[in-house]
Design a protein around this motif. Structure first.
Motif, PDB file in Angstrom:
ATOM      1  N   GLY A 103       0.782  -1.229   0.000  1.00  0.00           N
ATOM      2  CA  GLY A 103       0.000   0.000   0.000  1.00  0.00           C
ATOM      3  C   GLY A 103       0.804   1.263   0.000  1.00  0.00           C
ATOM      4  N   GLY A 135       4.379 -10.449   4.508  1.00  0.00           N
ATOM      5  CA  GLY A 135       3.832 -11.737   4.087  1.00  0.00           C
ATOM      6  C   GLY A 135       2.786 -11.593   2.995  1.00  0.00           C
ATOM      7  N   SER A 136       1.994 -10.532   3.058  1.00  0.00           N
ATOM      8  CA  SER A 136       0.930 -10.383   2.062  1.00  0.00           C
ATOM      9  C   SER A 136       1.513 -10.178   0.667  1.00  0.00           C
ATOM     10  CB  SER A 136       0.012  -9.216   2.441  1.00  0.00           C
ATOM     11  OG  SER A 136      -0.633  -9.496   3.665  1.00  0.00           O
ATOM     12  N   SER A 149       9.353 -19.692   3.665  1.00  0.00           N
ATOM     13  CA  SER A 149       8.390 -20.807   3.683  1.00  0.00           C
ATOM     14  C   SER A 149       7.909 -21.078   2.254  1.00  0.00           C
ATOM     15  CB  SER A 149       7.180 -20.463   4.564  1.00  0.00           C
ATOM     16  OG  SER A 149       6.242 -19.685   3.839  1.00  0.00           O
TER      17      SER A 149
HETATM   18  O1  NZQ Z   1       0.978  -2.342   2.401  1.00  0.00           O
HETATM   19  P1  NZQ Z   1       2.223  -1.779   2.964  1.00  0.00           P
HETATM   20  O2  NZQ Z   1       2.417  -0.359   2.669  1.00  0.00           O
HETATM   21  O3  NZQ Z   1       3.424  -2.614   2.637  1.00  0.00           O
HETATM   22  O4  NZQ Z   1       2.014  -1.799   4.580  1.00  0.00           O
HETATM   23  C1  NZQ Z   1       2.055  -2.993   5.328  1.00  0.00           C
HETATM   24  C2  NZQ Z   1       0.690  -3.522   5.737  1.00  0.00           C
HETATM   25  O5  NZQ Z   1      -0.234  -2.459   5.887  1.00  0.00           O
HETATM   26  C3  NZQ Z   1       2.666  -2.674   6.666  1.00  0.00           C
HETATM   27  N1  NZQ Z   1       4.130  -2.696   6.646  1.00  0.00           N
HETATM   28  C4  NZQ Z   1       4.929  -3.721   6.279  1.00  0.00           C
HETATM   29  N2  NZQ Z   1       6.206  -3.377   6.476  1.00  0.00           N
HETATM   30  C5  NZQ Z   1       6.222  -2.125   6.976  1.00  0.00           C
HETATM   31  C6  NZQ Z   1       4.889  -1.680   7.067  1.00  0.00           C
HETATM   32  N3  NZQ Z   1       4.556  -0.441   7.517  1.00  0.00           N
HETATM   33  C7  NZQ Z   1       5.570   0.378   7.878  1.00  0.00           C
HETATM   34  N4  NZQ Z   1       6.874   0.001   7.836  1.00  0.00           N
HETATM   35  C8  NZQ Z   1       7.236  -1.232   7.395  1.00  0.00           C
HETATM   36  N5  NZQ Z   1       8.521  -1.603   7.394  1.00  0.00           N
HETATM   37  O6  NZQ Z   1       2.215  -3.701   7.523  1.00  0.00           O
HETATM   38  C9  NZQ Z   1       0.914  -4.095   7.116  1.00  0.00           C
HETATM   39  C10 NZQ Z   1       0.818  -5.608   7.191  1.00  0.00           C
HETATM   40  O7  NZQ Z   1       1.593  -6.193   6.180  1.00  0.00           O
HETATM   41  P2  NZQ Z   1       1.386  -7.736   5.817  1.00  0.00           P
HETATM   42  O8  NZQ Z   1       2.293  -8.065   4.693  1.00  0.00           O
HETATM   43  O9  NZQ Z   1      -0.065  -8.020   5.648  1.00  0.00           O
HETATM   44  O10 NZQ Z   1       1.866  -8.455   7.165  1.00  0.00           O
HETATM   45  P3  NZQ Z   1       2.336  -9.917   7.452  1.00  0.00           P
HETATM   46  O11 NZQ Z   1       3.765 -10.097   7.111  1.00  0.00           O
HETATM   47  O12 NZQ Z   1       1.896 -10.192   8.833  1.00  0.00           O
HETATM   48  O13 NZQ Z   1       1.517 -10.846   6.439  1.00  0.00           O
HETATM   49  C11 NZQ Z   1       0.228 -11.311   6.747  1.00  0.00           C
HETATM   50  C12 NZQ Z   1      -0.229 -12.298   5.699  1.00  0.00           C
HETATM   51  O14 NZQ Z   1       0.638 -13.437   5.678  1.00  0.00           O
HETATM   52  C13 NZQ Z   1      -0.158 -14.634   5.761  1.00  0.00           C
HETATM   53  C14 NZQ Z   1      -1.323 -14.184   6.613  1.00  0.00           C
HETATM   54  O15 NZQ Z   1      -2.408 -15.074   6.550  1.00  0.00           O
HETATM   55  C15 NZQ Z   1      -1.624 -12.830   6.019  1.00  0.00           C
HETATM   56  O16 NZQ Z   1      -2.396 -12.952   4.847  1.00  0.00           O
HETATM   57  N6  NZQ Z   1       0.659 -15.744   6.239  1.00  0.00           N
HETATM   58  C16 NZQ Z   1       1.518 -16.290   5.369  1.00  0.00           C
HETATM   59  C17 NZQ Z   1       2.279 -17.394   5.702  1.00  0.00           C
HETATM   60  C18 NZQ Z   1       3.204 -18.004   4.725  1.00  0.00           C
HETATM   61  N7  NZQ Z   1       3.177 -17.597   3.481  1.00  0.00           N
HETATM   62  O17 NZQ Z   1       3.991 -18.894   5.075  1.00  0.00           O
HETATM   63  C19 NZQ Z   1       2.187 -18.035   7.017  1.00  0.00           C
HETATM   64  C20 NZQ Z   1       1.478 -17.226   8.041  1.00  0.00           C
HETATM   65  O18 NZQ Z   1       0.948 -18.089   9.008  1.00  0.00           O
HETATM   66  C21 NZQ Z   1       0.387 -16.355   7.509  1.00  0.00           C
HETATM   67  O19 NZQ Z   1      -0.814 -17.097   7.370  1.00  0.00           O
END
Ligand code: NZQ
Ligand code: ZN
Length: 387
Positions: free
Chosen positions: A39, A98-99, A147
């Motif tokens: 985002g 992760g997203s 992963s």
């Molecule tokens: O969208 P941006 O601008 O990047 O902002 C992100 C988002 O709003 C923000 N962010 C990330 N790094 C930042 C930051 N804001 C300021 N400074 C930074 N350095 O944080 C927010 C969340 O980001 P997101 O990528 O959603 O977080 P996360 O890493 O927790 O990922 C969550 C997703 O991963 C899945 C979850 O289900 C969820 O969809 N999972 C993936 C797994 C896998 N692939 O192995 C295993 C996990 O169990 C999990 O299910």
């Protein structure tokens, strides 16, 4: 301990300024690159400009697709697949959490597949040919940087599903890139890291002393460092320890020789499919309730958890008291870092329970989890404990 094969080929590049190698690393794998991001935090932090510049200097032809949202959407994955085919992309660079990484993996698997990418998530097809993916990680949480998993939400149909697709070829981990993380995201990340360890820790496999101890050490590292970074977001060493713990928690080292559980994750995914709750926030609600529910099936494992991880004094006369106190300390810890521990705090109502339960069952057949195989009734009682 069970037999196992451990294979995790992701090259980890860890430390200050390490993103500087991204152009050179990418060049080893691809000529035409999709830069995938979320985002916009990478634009405000300056990382976006830096990456574009590094790719240009390395002579890598780069196109981009942003707007990945937390709980990443199938619609954007499909858009990414079309774009990659049209532009002849042969490598995907995910810059974010992760997203973003999960969305990149799904695109990488979908590009070379003639059917719909969702087939992988419903289990009707298995990814065999994938584009390589590289990562610059900006939030320690999901562990997706090493992963094989990708978790994608089909928001229109209310489904969030996971699939093993590919491990990134490289993961660039600079703890300085996490200085900008807001407290809530930092806490959600910590909760997810802890959940990845605890899913593995609660196992029926005996004589797994080494991985028990590795799990406990990794958990304690996260617990000991979270308050430090909440007090001082620029504490490099605390950020670095959490970041490395996040990778170790989910690179499968901690599950070697064991059978992990994953029930709390399965239930959590259904919460996010209802109201888009952050993954780590759903886990801080579900995990304590799951523990309270399954505790009696093996009190001694919970006693070990309480004593070794939460420094609870062992009551030899009343082991259950020791076990319960560990869970209570964990809940108090989650609250102390600003996370919810009740379903009401994340807007999940009793009227949502049936949908959560039936979705868990639909995806996983007869039962959910391995430590205790949960029936529909068990899941309902866990949700009631989380009320
Ligand atoms: O969208 P941006 O601008 O990047 O902002 C992100 C988002 O709003 C923000 N962010 C990330 N790094 C930042 C930051 N804001 C300021 N400074 C930074 N350095 O944080 C927010 C969340 O980001 P997101 O990528 O959603 O977080 P996360 O890493 O927790 O990922 C969550 C997703 O991963 C899945 C979850 O289900 C969820 O969809 N999972 C993936 C797994 C896998 N692939 O192995 C295993 C996990 O169990 C999990 O299910
Ligand atoms: Zn998780």
């Amino acid at each position: 301990m069970r037999d196992f094969t451990f294979f995790n080929p992701t090259k980890i590049i860890f430390g200050k300024e390490v993103q500087k190698v991204v152009g050179e690393e990418t060049k080893k794998h691809g000529k035409k690159v999709l830069l995938h991001y979320g985002g916009g935090h990478i634009k405000t932090s300056g990382l976006y400009d830096e990456v574009i510049d590094l790719m240009r200097k390395a002579g890598v032809d780069t196109i981009e697709l942003g707007n990945v949202v937390p709980n990443p959407r199938l619609t954007l994955v499909r858009e990414g697949i079309k774009l990659c085919r049209k532009e002849g992309v042969d490598f995907i660079l995910a810059v974010g959490g992760g997203s973003v990484i999960d969305s990149a993996k799904a695109i990488a698997a979908g590009v070379l597949y003639s059917g719909d990418v969702w087939d992988f998530f419903t289990g009707t097809a298995v990814p065999d040919q994938v584009l390589p993916v590289g990562v610059i990680l900006t939030i320690p949480a999901a562990g997706s940087e090493t992963s094989p998993g990708s978790v994608i939400t089909d928001w229109e149909n209310g489904n969030k599903r996971d699939c093993d697709m590919l491990r990134p070829v490289f993961a660039i981990l600079n703890p300085e890139l996490t200085f900008t993380l807001p407290p809530y995201q930092t806490a959600c990340g910590a909760s997810d890291i802890m959940a990845h360890i605890m899913e593995r820790y609660f196992t029926r496999v005996s004589n797994v002393d080494l991985t028990d101890r590795l799990c406990e050490a990794t958990l304690k590292t996260v617990i000991n460092n979270v308050h430090k970074v909440l007090n001082d977001p620029y504490d490099y060493d605390a950020r670095a320890n959490i970041m490395w713990a996040g990778t170790i928690a989910h690179n499968d080292l901690l599950s070697t020789g064991r059978i992990a559980d994953w029930a709390s994750h399965m239930i959590q995914h259904e919460l996010s499919a209802i109201n888009d709750v952050a993954h780590g926030a759903g886990l801080s609600v579900i995990f304590p309730a799951w523990m309270k529910y399954v505790l009696k099936s093996d009190v001694s494992r919970f006693v070990q958890f309480s004593v070794r991880v939460w420094n609870v004094e062992q009551s030899f006369d009343n082991p259950e008291k020791t076990a319960v106190e560990g869970i209570e300390r964990m809940e108090a810890f989650f609250r102390s870092i600003g996370l919810p521990t009740r379903l009401g705090e994340i807007d999940i109502r009793e009227s949502d329970y049936e949908r959560i339960i039936s979705n868990c069952k639909r995806f996983d057949g007869d039962s959910v989890g391995n430590y205790v195989k949960l029936s529909c009734g068990d899941i309902r009682r866990i949700l009631e404990l989380a009320q």
